[in-house]
Design an enzyme around this catalytic site. Structure first.
Site, PDB file in Angstrom:
ATOM      1  N   TYR A   1       3.295  -4.840  11.056  1.00 31.53           N
ATOM      2  CA  TYR A   1       2.793  -3.828   9.836  1.00 31.53           C
ATOM      3  C   TYR A   1       2.482  -2.537  10.044  1.00 31.53           C
ATOM      4  CZ  TYR A   1       0.772  -2.780   5.167  1.00 31.53           C
ATOM      5  OH  TYR A   1       0.543  -2.388   3.963  1.00 31.53           O
TER       6      TYR A   1
ATOM      7  N   ASP B   1      -6.643   7.850   2.302  1.00 33.78           N
ATOM      8  CA  ASP B   1      -5.632   7.148   1.536  1.00 33.78           C
ATOM      9  C   ASP B   1      -5.558   7.276   0.247  1.00 33.78           C
ATOM     10  OD1 ASP B   1      -3.760   5.284   1.426  1.00 33.78           O
ATOM     11  OD2 ASP B   1      -4.725   3.577   1.414  1.00 33.78           O
TER      12      ASP B   1
ATOM     13  N   ASP C   1       4.100   0.070   4.305  1.00 36.48           N
ATOM     14  CA  ASP C   1       3.444   0.544   2.966  1.00 36.48           C
ATOM     15  C   ASP C   1       4.139   1.784   2.597  1.00 36.48           C
ATOM     16  OD1 ASP C   1       1.671   1.308   1.093  1.00 36.48           O
ATOM     17  OD2 ASP C   1      -0.223   1.123   2.160  1.00 36.48           O
TER      18      ASP C   1
ATOM     19  N   ASP D   1       3.366   2.962  -0.637  1.00 38.22           N
ATOM     20  CA  ASP D   1       2.526   3.274  -1.757  1.00 38.22           C
ATOM     21  C   ASP D   1       3.410   2.861  -3.238  1.00 38.22           C
ATOM     22  OD1 ASP D   1       0.687   3.942  -0.026  1.00 38.22           O
ATOM     23  OD2 ASP D   1       0.696   6.007  -0.131  1.00 38.22           O
TER      24      ASP D   1
ATOM     25  N   HIS E   1       6.380  -2.511   0.879  1.00 37.66           N
ATOM     26  CA  HIS E   1       5.897  -3.092  -0.451  1.00 37.66           C
ATOM     27  C   HIS E   1       5.744  -1.700  -1.158  1.00 37.66           C
ATOM     28  CE1 HIS E   1       1.718  -1.865   0.682  1.00 37.66           C
ATOM     29  NE2 HIS E   1       2.078  -2.505   1.838  1.00 37.66           N
TER      30      HIS E   1
ATOM     31  N   GLU F   1       3.715  -0.672  -4.988  1.00 33.38           N
ATOM     32  CA  GLU F   1       2.608  -1.228  -5.583  1.00 33.38           C
ATOM     33  C   GLU F   1       2.629  -0.587  -7.174  1.00 33.38           C
ATOM     34  OE1 GLU F   1      -1.064   1.715  -4.340  1.00 33.38           O
ATOM     35  OE2 GLU F   1       0.140   0.630  -2.838  1.00 33.38           O
TER      36      GLU F   1
ATOM     37  N   CYS G   1      -6.981   3.720  -2.053  1.00 35.51           N
ATOM     38  CA  CYS G   1      -6.891   2.404  -1.413  1.00 35.51           C
ATOM     39  C   CYS G   1      -7.316   1.248  -2.249  1.00 35.51           C
ATOM     40  CB  CYS G   1      -8.233   2.589  -0.389  1.00 35.51           C
ATOM     41  SG  CYS G   1      -8.504   0.832   0.610  1.00 35.51           S
TER      42      CYS G   1
ATOM     43  N   ARG H   1       3.602  -5.252  -4.707  1.00 39.88           N
ATOM     44  CA  ARG H   1       2.144  -5.264  -4.590  1.00 39.88           C
ATOM     45  C   ARG H   1       1.656  -5.028  -5.892  1.00 39.88           C
ATOM     46  NH1 ARG H   1      -1.934  -1.470  -1.031  1.00 39.88           N
ATOM     47  NH2 ARG H   1      -3.338  -1.014  -2.803  1.00 39.88           N
TER      48      ARG H   1
ATOM     49  N   GLU I   1      -3.173  -8.066  -4.363  1.00 38.95           N
ATOM     50  CA  GLU I   1      -4.078  -7.105  -3.565  1.00 38.95           C
ATOM     51  C   GLU I   1      -5.605  -7.332  -3.980  1.00 38.95           C
ATOM     52  OE1 GLU I   1      -5.289  -5.997  -1.061  1.00 38.95           O
ATOM     53  OE2 GLU I   1      -4.620  -3.968  -0.666  1.00 38.95           O
TER      54      GLU I   1
ATOM     55  N   ASN J   1      -3.644  -9.840   2.431  1.00 36.03           N
ATOM     56  CA  ASN J   1      -4.252  -8.693   3.144  1.00 36.03           C
ATOM     57  C   ASN J   1      -5.832  -8.901   3.625  1.00 36.03           C
ATOM     58  OD1 ASN J   1      -4.933  -6.098   4.170  1.00 36.03           O
ATOM     59  ND2 ASN J   1      -5.014  -5.155   2.099  1.00 36.03           N
TER      60      ASN J   1
END
Length: 299
Positions: A48, A62, A89, A91, A116, A118, A126, A161, A191, A213
């Site tokens: 990951y 982040d 990731d 975002d 992913h 989101e 975050c 996500r 999440e 996660n």
């Protein structure tokens, strides 16, 4: 020698096969290419690549400050070092649905097995911090449809996500998860689930795999792989764990240097030179070097 021998398309195909088997796949987070090779050496199923880790590597929080170029470049460096599939990731997809399409194709070209996207408002936060905001349902679904439609390799795994749990509660998260799956997502990533029962609720609601996660110091309890498998989770990630371990060890080493002036007392905590050389496959480089530079200069 150098990079992994398995083509990205084959890594994606094998990843798809294993996802279809329904087993739990374990994806620790790599904080650099060498740690990805160690993850493979230790027998895990995939790698990951965390957006939080990429940001931290640049000394940034982040909060959506990294660019597609930075993420794709670092992800390429990590993914090519291992024969395991790597998921990254991405975002919010770095913009509007057309930007999401470009993001997916850039990540395909970088050799990733999946990514992913989101449903947070851009710039994101975050996922385990308070004060998150999510986009409306239409925008969230457009992001996923764009990702699915733009991939050229059908085995590239599009993971949706949703951060709705931390904003509007579990029922809203389950509802959005179902709609994201209907929009074409291959995997649902709910999440900040608080309990195993919440993962079970998402599992019962969708017909596609789900991802958990297990990040430390967040909203979720740290469930074991066995517990997650028992409730039907298909992928578990530990996104920042190795970076946290490495930075913790680095801090303790610096304290020892300040206190004692040498690291003699911590030698048994270090990766030995021999182990590093083995991980780097020095013998293969030596063999290659000898086969090429095998001449002498006449005098």
């Amino acid at each position: 020698m150098l990079y992994a021998q398995t083509p990205a398309s084959e890594k994606r195909r094998l990843f798809r096969e294993r996802l279809a088997d329904g087993e739990l796949l374990r994806f620790p987070g790599a904080f650099n290419p060498l740690s990805a090779r160690l993850i493979e050496r230790k027998g895990f199923d995939g790698v990951y690549i965390s957006g939080a880790v990429i940001a931290a590597d640049l000394g940034l929080p982040d909060i959506g400050l990294t660019t597609l170029t930075e993420v794709a470049g670092r992800a390429r460096q990590i993914a090519r070092m291992t024969d395991l599939p790597a998921i990254v990731d991405a975002d919010t997809g770095f913009g509007e649905p057309m930007n999401v399409a470009r993001t997916i194709q850039e990540l395909e070209d970088a050799g990733l097995g999946g990514a992913h996207i989101e449903d947070q408002v851009n710039p994101k936060r975050c996922g385990h911090l308070d004060g998150k905001q999510v986009v409306d349902e239409d925008t969230a679904l457009k992001r996923i449809r764009s990702a699915v439609q733009s991939r050229r390799d059908p085995n590239f795994v599009v993971i949706a996500r949703t951060d709705v749990r931390g904003v509007d509660g579990l029922d809203a998260a389950v509802d959005r998860a179902k709609k994201l799956a209907d929009a074409g997502a291959d995997v649902i990533f709910p999440e900040a689930m608080a309990t195993l029962a919440e993962f079970e609720a998402v599992r019962a609601a969708v017909d596609v795999p789900i991802l958990a996660n297990m990040t430390e110091f967040g909203k979720s309890e740290l469930f074991t792989s066995e517990q997650l498998a028992d409730v039907g989770v298909n992928i578990v990630i530990w996104p920042v764990s190795l970076l946290r371990m490495a930075m913790g060890a680095a801090g303790r080493a610096l304290d020892t240097l300040n206190d004692e002036g040498a690291l003699t007392a911590r030698l048994d905590e270090m990766q030995h030179r021999a182990d590093l050389y083995d991980l780097l496959d020095y013998p293969a480089y030596n063999a290659f070097d000898s086969s090429v530079f095998n001449f002498t200069i006449a005098r």
